[in-house]
Write a protein that holds these residues in place. Structure first.
Motif: not given
Length: 103
Positions: A53-60, A62-70
């Motif tokens: 999701i970060r590669d796709a443009g999510f602006e948060g 790494k920790a924020h992206a993992r919290a979204v997914i987990h």
């Protein structure tokens, strides 16, 4: 010669997004499916989805992206959901991830 169209590219973005959200919610519910086992079988896990999701443009970050997914902060996930990996799980993961590498 006409290039072949990937059928995934024909999916409406809203349909693809709904399917992605369903996948993530399924993985949040099935916390018994350990990341190490997902990696061993498929070569990707929840952390990979966070990276994607970060590669796709999510602006948060790494920790924020993992919290979204987990569905929770990574430290909480590890403390409440993650079990120690066995040598067999690690070996299966390494063999599976090796298949991800493109020549």
């Amino acid at each position: 010669m006409t290039p072949e169209i990937d059928p995934l590219d024909t999916l409406d973005d809203a349909v693809a997004a709904a399917a992605f959200r369903r996948l993530v919610r399924h993985l949040q519910h099935r916390h018994d499916a350990q990341n190490i086992d997902l990696m061993g079988l498929s070569g990707f896990c929840r952390n990979c989805l966070a990276d994607w999701i970060r590669d796709a443009g999510f602006e948060g970050g790494k920790a924020h992206a993992r919290a979204v997914i987990h569905g929770m902060p990574m430290d909480e996930w590890k403390a409440t959901r993650q079990t120690p990996a066995t040598d067999d799980q690690i070996a299966a993961m390494e063999a599976s991830v090796a298949k991800n590498r493109k020549e």
